[in-house]
Scaffold this motif. Structure first.
Motif, PDB file in Angstrom:
ATOM      1  N   ILE A  95      22.633  15.083  35.742  1.00 32.18           N
ATOM      2  CA  ILE A  95      22.890  13.859  36.025  1.00 32.18           C
ATOM      3  C   ILE A  95      22.045  12.809  35.010  1.00 32.18           C
ATOM      4  O   ILE A  95      22.567  11.756  34.517  1.00 32.18           O
ATOM      5  CB  ILE A  95      22.005  13.604  37.390  1.00 32.18           C
ATOM      6  N   TYR A  96      20.945  13.326  34.396  1.00 31.87           N
ATOM      7  CA  TYR A  96      20.257  12.430  33.479  1.00 31.87           C
ATOM      8  C   TYR A  96      21.069  12.373  31.980  1.00 31.87           C
ATOM      9  O   TYR A  96      21.064  11.044  31.712  1.00 31.87           O
ATOM     10  CB  TYR A  96      18.932  12.739  33.212  1.00 31.87           C
ATOM     11  N   MET A 109      13.907   7.115  33.260  1.00 28.76           N
ATOM     12  CA  MET A 109      13.267   8.389  33.750  1.00 28.76           C
ATOM     13  C   MET A 109      12.884   8.268  35.077  1.00 28.76           C
ATOM     14  O   MET A 109      13.093   9.372  35.761  1.00 28.76           O
ATOM     15  CB  MET A 109      12.155   9.024  32.937  1.00 28.76           C
ATOM     16  N   TRP A 110      12.265   7.356  35.449  1.00 30.72           N
ATOM     17  CA  TRP A 110      11.714   7.444  36.734  1.00 30.72           C
ATOM     18  C   TRP A 110      12.958   7.027  37.991  1.00 30.72           C
ATOM     19  O   TRP A 110      13.097   7.689  38.915  1.00 30.72           O
ATOM     20  CB  TRP A 110      10.910   5.804  36.923  1.00 30.72           C
ATOM     21  N   CYS A 183       8.146  19.551  39.872  1.00 29.98           N
ATOM     22  CA  CYS A 183       7.829  20.194  38.353  1.00 29.98           C
ATOM     23  C   CYS A 183       8.954  20.394  37.796  1.00 29.98           C
ATOM     24  O   CYS A 183       8.794  20.302  36.348  1.00 29.98           O
ATOM     25  CB  CYS A 183       7.001  21.473  38.615  1.00 29.98           C
ATOM     26  N   VAL A 184      10.324  20.483  38.070  1.00 32.13           N
ATOM     27  CA  VAL A 184      11.442  20.705  37.302  1.00 32.13           C
ATOM     28  C   VAL A 184      11.898  19.421  36.475  1.00 32.13           C
ATOM     29  O   VAL A 184      12.619  19.437  35.670  1.00 32.13           O
ATOM     30  CB  VAL A 184      12.517  21.231  38.148  1.00 32.13           C
ATOM     31  N   LEU A 185      11.345  18.260  37.029  1.00 33.49           N
ATOM     32  CA  LEU A 185      11.616  16.910  36.532  1.00 33.49           C
ATOM     33  C   LEU A 185      10.963  16.836  35.204  1.00 33.49           C
ATOM     34  O   LEU A 185      11.413  15.855  34.437  1.00 33.49           O
ATOM     35  CB  LEU A 185      11.277  15.754  37.389  1.00 33.49           C
ATOM     36  N   SER A 186       9.956  17.723  34.779  1.00 33.09           N
ATOM     37  CA  SER A 186       9.349  17.569  33.577  1.00 33.09           C
ATOM     38  C   SER A 186      10.539  17.710  32.350  1.00 33.09           C
ATOM     39  O   SER A 186      10.293  17.356  31.252  1.00 33.09           O
ATOM     40  CB  SER A 186       8.196  18.566  33.311  1.00 33.09           C
ATOM     41  N   ILE A 187      11.611  18.416  32.828  1.00 34.05           N
ATOM     42  CA  ILE A 187      12.545  18.723  31.663  1.00 34.05           C
ATOM     43  C   ILE A 187      13.245  17.380  31.410  1.00 34.05           C
ATOM     44  O   ILE A 187      13.959  17.503  30.383  1.00 34.05           O
ATOM     45  CB  ILE A 187      13.704  19.683  32.481  1.00 34.05           C
ATOM     46  N   ILE A 188      13.232  16.339  32.051  1.00 31.82           N
ATOM     47  CA  ILE A 188      13.649  14.976  31.768  1.00 31.82           C
ATOM     48  C   ILE A 188      12.659  14.034  31.473  1.00 31.82           C
ATOM     49  O   ILE A 188      12.935  12.962  31.242  1.00 31.82           O
ATOM     50  CB  ILE A 188      14.645  14.551  32.721  1.00 31.82           C
ATOM     51  N   GLY A 189      11.412  14.586  31.032  1.00 36.92           N
ATOM     52  CA  GLY A 189      10.457  13.861  30.623  1.00 36.92           C
ATOM     53  C   GLY A 189       9.365  12.969  31.652  1.00 36.92           C
ATOM     54  O   GLY A 189       8.682  12.151  31.367  1.00 36.92           O
ATOM     55  N   VAL A 191       6.144  12.442  33.931  1.00 43.88           N
ATOM     56  CA  VAL A 191       4.856  12.882  33.570  1.00 43.88           C
ATOM     57  C   VAL A 191       4.488  13.155  34.947  1.00 43.88           C
ATOM     58  O   VAL A 191       3.649  12.097  35.359  1.00 43.88           O
ATOM     59  CB  VAL A 191       4.323  11.950  32.714  1.00 43.88           C
ATOM     60  N   GLU A 192       4.768  14.298  35.550  1.00 47.81           N
ATOM     61  CA  GLU A 192       3.998  14.639  37.025  1.00 47.81           C
ATOM     62  C   GLU A 192       3.106  15.704  36.640  1.00 47.81           C
ATOM     63  O   GLU A 192       2.690  15.680  35.556  1.00 47.81           O
ATOM     64  CB  GLU A 192       5.268  14.889  37.785  1.00 47.81           C
ATOM     65  N   LEU A 193       2.599  16.354  37.812  1.00 46.08           N
ATOM     66  CA  LEU A 193       1.365  17.225  37.401  1.00 46.08           C
ATOM     67  C   LEU A 193       1.763  18.372  36.725  1.00 46.08           C
ATOM     68  O   LEU A 193       0.850  18.634  36.008  1.00 46.08           O
ATOM     69  CB  LEU A 193       1.021  17.722  39.108  1.00 46.08           C
ATOM     70  N   PHE A 194       2.759  18.915  36.859  1.00 45.68           N
ATOM     71  CA  PHE A 194       3.106  20.028  35.819  1.00 45.68           C
ATOM     72  C   PHE A 194       3.170  19.566  34.501  1.00 45.68           C
ATOM     73  O   PHE A 194       2.746  20.319  33.799  1.00 45.68           O
ATOM     74  CB  PHE A 194       4.541  20.682  36.259  1.00 45.68           C
ATOM     75  N   PHE A 195       3.749  18.424  33.984  1.00 41.55           N
ATOM     76  CA  PHE A 195       3.964  17.878  33.010  1.00 41.55           C
ATOM     77  C   PHE A 195       2.303  17.665  32.222  1.00 41.55           C
ATOM     78  O   PHE A 195       2.139  18.169  31.174  1.00 41.55           O
ATOM     79  CB  PHE A 195       4.842  16.980  32.795  1.00 41.55           C
TER      80      PHE A 195
END
Length: 267
Positions: A95-96, A109-110, A183-189, A191-195
């Motif tokens: 999608i992104y 990104m958001w 956490c998988v959204l870190s792949i599109i940049g 900046v959540e907890l995993f990132f």
């Protein structure tokens, strides 16, 4: 720089919390925001799709209506199967980045993060809502139709209020899953907890310590949400025992509540 890091495990954890505690908190806040908004919008999508999928089609309906409903149900079924059958990480990439290369749509990104979690949750909730609707006694639907209620009125006034209680555990389960799967959204940049944890870990090569902190934060978030949702379920159940209102004349005449003997002037 690495020489200032304490040698012991707990010392390194305290060191990371002191220096990067704000980064962890910001990441946790982003994680919760995406999970809550995505779950809320996903529930709305799921309820809409679930209701449409349960619209009855009979031979008495006109041919255009039957064709239209059949086409809509096929499209919705394809949506549900597609997003339930593919990983969220793949959906995020498709999608992104796909929207940019194929349709020249430059998502922020958001927006992409909220959109991906919402439609993914909606696909799962659609099947949950459909199952919740079908779990209600069909006689209630027939009774509602017998007094002239439309399908929409039957859903909103009779079926969905009962189905909501049945599917509350699954709604909570989807929220817990979304908290972890952001956490998988870190792949599109995003900046959540995993990132945030990955960035902190890469600074001092303290991967074990940084992700220990992240794991504890994830557990606190999920455990707190699960307790709140359990409390909400308990509130929806109401009290364990119910008493008939003693002001109801029907219950009084049935003998369940004895009449008080009135005093007359002769007594």
């Amino acid at each position: 720089m690495t020489s200032s890091i304490p040698a012991d495990f707990f010392g390194r954890i305290l060191f990371l919390l002191e220096r990067y505690g704000a980064s962890f908190l910001r990441g946790a806040g982003v994680t919760m925001a995406i999970a809550l908004v995505g779950t809320l919008i996903g529930c709305i999508i799921g309820f809409a799709v679930g209701v449409v999928q349960t619209i009855p089609v009979s031979k008495r309906d006109g041919l255009p209506k039957r064709i239209f409903l059949k086409a809509v149900k096929v499209i919705l079924s394809a949506y549900v199967e597609l997003f339930r059958g593919t990983p969220m990480m793949v959906q995020a990439m498709f999608i992104y980045y796909g929207s940019q290369s194929l349709f020249k749509i430059n998502m922020s990104m958001w927006f992409a993060a909220y959109f991906i979690v919402s439609i993914n949750t909606g696909a799962y909730m659609a099947e949950t809502v459909r199952g919740g609707i079908l779990s209600i006694d069909p006689g209630q639907t027939e009774g509602a139709k017998a007094i002239g209620m439309t399908h929409f009125q039957t859903m909103t006034s009779v079926i969905l209020p009962q189905a909501l209680r049945n599917i509350m555990p699954q709604i909570g389960n989807n929220l817990i899953i979304n908290i972890k799967d952001t956490c998988v959204l870190s792949i599109i940049g995003t900046v959540e907890l995993f990132f945030a944890a990955k960035s902190v870990a890469g600074t001092f090569y303290t991967y074990f310590e940084a992700f220990t902190i992240a794991m504890v934060i994830y557990f606190v978030l999920t455990f707190t949400c699960s307790r709140i949702l359990r409390w909400a379920e308990h509130k929806m159940d109401g009290p364990d025992n119910y008493d008939l209102a003693n002001l109801d004349t029907l219950t009084q005449t049935s003998g369940m509540y004895p009449f008080k003997k009135r005093r007359t002037g002769n007594e």
